[in-house]
Design a protein around this motif. Sequence first.
Motif: not given
Length: 302
Positions: A280-302
């Motif tokens: 359960l912890f690993m599933i939670m970390m995967v989803f949150i990490t993917l979202f954080i990475v996507r958000m950081l990539m979007r901020e870099r391209h902005a």
Amino acid sequence: MGSTVSARSGFWKRNQQRLAPWLFLAPGMIMFAIYVIIPIFQSIWISFYDWDGLGPKTWIGLGNYVELLDDEAFYTSLKNNILWLVLYLLAVPAGLAVALFLNQTVTGIRLYKSLFFFPFVISQVVVGLIFTWFYAPDFGLLSALIKTLTGQSIAILADERYVTLGIIAAGLWPQIAYCMILYLTGLNNINPEQVEAARMDGARGWSLLWNIILPQLGPATFIAIVVTVIGALRSFDLVSIMTDGGPYGSSRVLSFYMYEQALSEYGYRMGYGAAIAVVLFMIMMVFITLFIVRMLMRERHA
């Protein structure tokens, strides 16, 4: 002696601005390490043992994880958790829609805000009981409405096809209120000059929302998604109150199944419960990490 005190005083004066923040953070960091970080590693360690919580531990390596692969109840819980995750995220756009509706000055808006805010302040146990009565086949309002429209009554919490959807609907009620509060706070901090400039350039409706307002609501969206994902994956209390995992285990989620295996009369298998917790912890970390990475990539391209 005096020279030692003087040297310490000089060191503090030279490094005061650099050390002071860490001194303020230290109590919180220590508590976080004791009650979050250390238990995570303890759970991972326990998952490699066969242990009833009291007697001696027996090292079995990956035995608990191998057993999970053949556990039908685990797959049912995992499927329900994925369903929770997908549908629970509807709370984010729904909370935004309610916040946009309430972010205006009209007569009685404070009353409307209080009514929408109410689900957030009541206990999940109370929410579970309210929706249990709401779904009751003999006197529940929803069952009466369904019977009026279709001529048949449906026991939602006793039907394997609908029980998980019914519990998720109950969980969405307070979660939408929580997301609404986050977005209302974010809307109050929006730069009005940017909004006025966009309107002068002809931006209206969806264009104004997508290009001007939503980018400024990024921090609120981040918190709303992270908290909603965590809430979906640790959905224990509503399942326990409304169905206790039934009927026939069809509404189990991983957190509830972990409790059943580790702490209830069905198990006292601490190692197996810890293995479920690690998954359960690993599933939670995967989803949150993917979202954080996507958000950081979007901020870099902005």
